[in-house]
Design an enzyme around this catalytic site. Structure first.
Site, PDB file in Angstrom:
ATOM      1  N   ARG A   1      13.265  -5.663 -62.970  1.00 50.15           N
ATOM      2  CA  ARG A   1      13.950  -6.945 -63.174  1.00 50.15           C
ATOM      3  C   ARG A   1      14.788  -6.844 -64.449  1.00 50.15           C
ATOM      4  O   ARG A   1      14.242  -6.610 -65.530  1.00 50.15           O
ATOM      5  CB  ARG A   1      12.908  -8.054 -63.298  1.00 50.15           C
ATOM      6  CG  ARG A   1      13.484  -9.415 -63.616  1.00 50.15           C
ATOM      7  CD  ARG A   1      12.387 -10.497 -63.616  1.00 50.15           C
ATOM      8  NE  ARG A   1      12.965 -11.786 -63.928  1.00 50.15           N
ATOM      9  CZ  ARG A   1      12.895 -12.383 -65.124  1.00 50.15           C
ATOM     10  NH1 ARG A   1      12.245 -11.825 -66.129  1.00 50.15           N
ATOM     11  NH2 ARG A   1      13.470 -13.536 -65.317  1.00 50.15           N
TER      12      ARG A   1
ATOM     13  N   HIS B   1      20.407 -14.695 -68.188  1.00 50.31           N
ATOM     14  CA  HIS B   1      19.280 -14.683 -69.128  1.00 50.31           C
ATOM     15  C   HIS B   1      19.853 -14.957 -70.521  1.00 50.31           C
ATOM     16  O   HIS B   1      19.823 -14.110 -71.394  1.00 50.31           O
ATOM     17  CB  HIS B   1      18.539 -13.353 -69.041  1.00 50.31           C
ATOM     18  CG  HIS B   1      17.182 -13.320 -69.689  1.00 50.31           C
ATOM     19  ND1 HIS B   1      16.043 -12.887 -69.031  1.00 50.31           N
ATOM     20  CD2 HIS B   1      16.769 -13.645 -70.933  1.00 50.31           C
ATOM     21  CE1 HIS B   1      15.005 -12.942 -69.842  1.00 50.31           C
ATOM     22  NE2 HIS B   1      15.422 -13.392 -71.022  1.00 50.31           N
TER      23      HIS B   1
ATOM     24  N   GLU C   1      14.328 -19.016 -67.204  1.00 49.55           N
ATOM     25  CA  GLU C   1      13.791 -19.964 -68.181  1.00 49.55           C
ATOM     26  C   GLU C   1      14.813 -20.996 -68.660  1.00 49.55           C
ATOM     27  O   GLU C   1      15.153 -21.031 -69.855  1.00 49.55           O
ATOM     28  CB  GLU C   1      13.198 -19.206 -69.386  1.00 49.55           C
ATOM     29  CG  GLU C   1      12.102 -18.234 -68.991  1.00 49.55           C
ATOM     30  CD  GLU C   1      11.453 -17.554 -70.196  1.00 49.55           C
ATOM     31  OE1 GLU C   1      11.908 -17.764 -71.326  1.00 49.55           O
ATOM     32  OE2 GLU C   1      10.469 -16.823 -69.989  1.00 49.55           O
TER      33      GLU C   1
ATOM     34  N   ASN D   1       7.052 -17.271 -65.348  1.00 51.93           N
ATOM     35  CA  ASN D   1       6.843 -16.548 -66.600  1.00 51.93           C
ATOM     36  C   ASN D   1       5.721 -17.243 -67.349  1.00 51.93           C
ATOM     37  O   ASN D   1       5.819 -18.433 -67.660  1.00 51.93           O
ATOM     38  CB  ASN D   1       8.118 -16.564 -67.464  1.00 51.93           C
ATOM     39  CG  ASN D   1       9.223 -15.711 -66.871  1.00 51.93           C
ATOM     40  OD1 ASN D   1       9.051 -15.094 -65.825  1.00 51.93           O
ATOM     41  ND2 ASN D   1      10.365 -15.671 -67.542  1.00 51.93           N
TER      42      ASN D   1
ATOM     43  N   TYR E   1       2.877 -16.813 -70.599  1.00 50.41           N
ATOM     44  CA  TYR E   1       2.415 -16.059 -71.770  1.00 50.41           C
ATOM     45  C   TYR E   1       1.166 -16.657 -72.389  1.00 50.41           C
ATOM     46  O   TYR E   1       0.267 -15.939 -72.815  1.00 50.41           O
ATOM     47  CB  TYR E   1       3.522 -16.007 -72.838  1.00 50.41           C
ATOM     48  CG  TYR E   1       4.666 -15.098 -72.433  1.00 50.41           C
ATOM     49  CD1 TYR E   1       4.647 -13.750 -72.754  1.00 50.41           C
ATOM     50  CD2 TYR E   1       5.725 -15.592 -71.695  1.00 50.41           C
ATOM     51  CE1 TYR E   1       5.671 -12.905 -72.354  1.00 50.41           C
ATOM     52  CE2 TYR E   1       6.756 -14.761 -71.284  1.00 50.41           C
ATOM     53  CZ  TYR E   1       6.717 -13.411 -71.621  1.00 50.41           C
ATOM     54  OH  TYR E   1       7.726 -12.573 -71.213  1.00 50.41           O
TER      55      TYR E   1
ATOM     56  N   GLU F   1       7.463 -12.579 -65.541  1.00 54.13           N
ATOM     57  CA  GLU F   1       7.226 -12.099 -66.916  1.00 54.13           C
ATOM     58  C   GLU F   1       5.802 -12.432 -67.300  1.00 54.13           C
ATOM     59  O   GLU F   1       5.331 -13.547 -67.072  1.00 54.13           O
ATOM     60  CB  GLU F   1       8.144 -12.765 -67.942  1.00 54.13           C
ATOM     61  CG  GLU F   1       9.562 -12.295 -67.931  1.00 54.13           C
ATOM     62  CD  GLU F   1      10.402 -12.935 -69.034  1.00 54.13           C
ATOM     63  OE1 GLU F   1       9.843 -13.332 -70.090  1.00 54.13           O
ATOM     64  OE2 GLU F   1      11.615 -13.063 -68.822  1.00 54.13           O
TER      65      GLU F   1
HETATM   66  O1  IFM Z   1      11.601 -12.020 -74.743  1.00 56.37           O
HETATM   67  C1  IFM Z   1      11.405 -13.204 -74.039  1.00 56.37           C
HETATM   68  C2  IFM Z   1      12.242 -13.224 -72.787  1.00 56.37           C
HETATM   69  O2  IFM Z   1      13.584 -13.058 -73.063  1.00 56.37           O
HETATM   70  C3  IFM Z   1      12.076 -14.538 -72.072  1.00 56.37           C
HETATM   71  N1  IFM Z   1      10.678 -14.845 -71.880  1.00 56.37           N
HETATM   72  C4  IFM Z   1       9.796 -14.726 -72.993  1.00 56.37           C
HETATM   73  C5  IFM Z   1       9.955 -13.371 -73.652  1.00 56.37           C
HETATM   74  C6  IFM Z   1       9.011 -13.255 -74.862  1.00 56.37           C
HETATM   75  O3  IFM Z   1       9.315 -14.228 -75.805  1.00 56.37           O
END
Ligand code: IFM
Length: 440
Positions: free
Chosen positions: A75, A119, A164, A288, A290, A353
């Site tokens: 990706r 992006h 995002e 995505n 985290y 992600e």
């Molecule tokens: O690096 C970023 C990415 O560009 C978009 N999602 C979160 C990642 C980590 O912060």
């Protein structure tokens, strides 16, 4: 052992400005990130994306690395200012040629290309004309999407329109932590809508392909059962998750979020027909994830990305953190995936992600533990019936981590920014093993 179906897509992700460098080559125009990075104090250490991981020149070697890891899919994102340096009008063939070469190299190695059309690197001339708060930017994006689709659709099947949009809208136009660095809450809400409209218009402009959208979503919990905390969790879930999910998957903005935003903006920028365009059937949703969010209400007002909800505070959940300070909670991913499957119409999901910044150059045990935990969460979600069809680790390479510059490293592969030497971290070797076994 947690196993995944043989068709499960194993990938890794990057984005153009974060790895390519070569910002002044082959006719590329300036983007908002070039301008922002040149602004004193905007980026830690004064870092910029001018060289980054020099992927523009080293893409062949990087694809070889991907092949060595056994990646099934890669990706990446396409830099709009390489394709249309002025943001509209003339097309730069050398920009298209770069992505044609990249895609062909991937295909030669049996790796499926998964481009994201946007992006975050908006051509600067479009920001000069008002940027995402202006409706016209959505139409310009659809024109650009049609151009890249026309050039690559013969060899690319899976397309993602945006990465995002929450970040583009609220970090770019509300907190000013991201390019273009504006602090205008009402403009941020308009930007969010025009990004969603851009997604819908672009999807129309890419007929015959499998088209998705990637959102940064999280699992939000209240710090207690007290009313202000419950309300804080509802509000943050509304602004972070439902403001994007509902128009795309249910065809309308959530009424409670519109009410929360009443003091910021009316929704007069939403024109008849927009929601129909935005909610046209999607082929997949990219997730995505985290970190989770634990929130409390009722505090003193503070500047926030959560416009109209500035009395809300993110509370320490007592969990270990990554080097960037984000709490680690793999169960948050499980909760998010099952919630998506419960609250929205069934749609193929991909984790587009997931990953972590750690300050461990090569022997990155913490990253292995992070990825292992989150992949187990994916397996558990699948076992509970979630249609999760793939996973992309963030990131293939250490890269330019936006306002943190090069200080935060998310890569499976270490990049020495002096020499551009790539070194596989333990996590890369571990991930290669997971891919080879099809599971944990
Ligand atoms: O690096 C970023 C990415 O560009 C978009 N999602 C979160 C990642 C980590 O912060």
């Amino acid at each position: 052992m947690s196993t995944f179906e043989p068709g499960f897509r194993w990938g890794a992700a990057t984005s153009s400005y974060q790895i390519e460098g070569a910002t002044a080559e082959d006719g590329r125009g300036p983007s908002i990130w070039d301008t922002f990075a040149a602004t004193p104090g905007a980026i830690d250490n004064g870092d910029t994306g001018e060289v980054a991981a020099d992927h523009y020149h080293r893409y062949r070697d990087d694809v070889t690395l991907m092949k060595d890891l056994g990646l099934g899919a890669y990706r990446f994102s396409i830099a709009w200012p390489r394709i249309q340096p002025a943001g509209s009008g003339a097309v730069e063939q050398r920009g298209l040629d770069f992505y044609r070469r990249l895609v062909d190299t991937l295909l030669e190695q049996g790796i499926e290309p998964w481009p994201t059309v946007y992006h975050w690197d908006l051509p600067q001339p479009l920001e000069d004309a008002g940027g995402w708060p202006e409706r016209d930017t959505a139409q310009r994006f659809a024109d650009y999407a049609a151009i890249v689709h026309g050039a690559l659709a013969d060899r690319v099947t899976h397309w993602t329109t945006l990465n995002e949009p929450w970040c583009s809208a609220f970090l770019g136009y509300a907190t000013g932590r991201h390019a273009p660095g504006r602090r205008e809450p009402a403009a941020a809400v308009r930007a969010a809508h025009h990004l969603l409209l851009a997604h819908g218009l672009a999807a129309e402009a890419m007929p015959g392909s499998t088209v998705g959208l990637t959102l940064n979503l999280t699992d939000v919990s209240p710090a207690s059962r007290a009313e202000p905390d419950l309300d804080a969790a509802r509000r943050i879930d509304g602004l972070q998750n439902r403001l994007f999910l509902d128009p795309v998957l249910l065809g309308d903005y959530p009424a409670d979020v519109q009410a929360d935003l009443a003091g910021v903006t009316s929704f007069e920028h939403v024109l008849p027909g927009d929601l129909k365009t935005i909610s046209a059937p999607l082929d997949f949703l990219g997730v995505n994830y985290y970190s989770p969010m634990l929130v409390a209400g009722g505090g003193a007002p503070r500047p926030s990305a959560y416009v109209g909800s500035d009395r809300i505070e993110q509370v320490d959940g007592g969990r270990p953190r990554t080097s960037i300070g984000w709490e680690i909670d793999a169960l948050g991913l499980l909760s998010l995936l099952t919630r998506l499957n419960r609250d929205y119409p069934a749609i193929p999901l991909y984790v587009t992600e997931n990953g972590a910044a750690f300050d461990e150059p090569v022997h990155d045990r913490a990253r292995v533990a992070y990825l292992d935990g989150h992949l187990r969460a994916c397996a558990a979600a699948i076992a509970q019936g979630v249609p999760l069809e793939g996973y992309f680790a963030w990131s293939l390479l250490d890269n330019f981590e936006w306002s943190y510059g090069y200080a935060q490293r998310f890569g499976l592969v270490h990049v020495d920014y002096e020499t551009q030497e790539r070194t596989l971290k333990d996590s890369a070797r571990w991930y290669a093993g997971v891919i080879a076994r099809g599971g944990l």
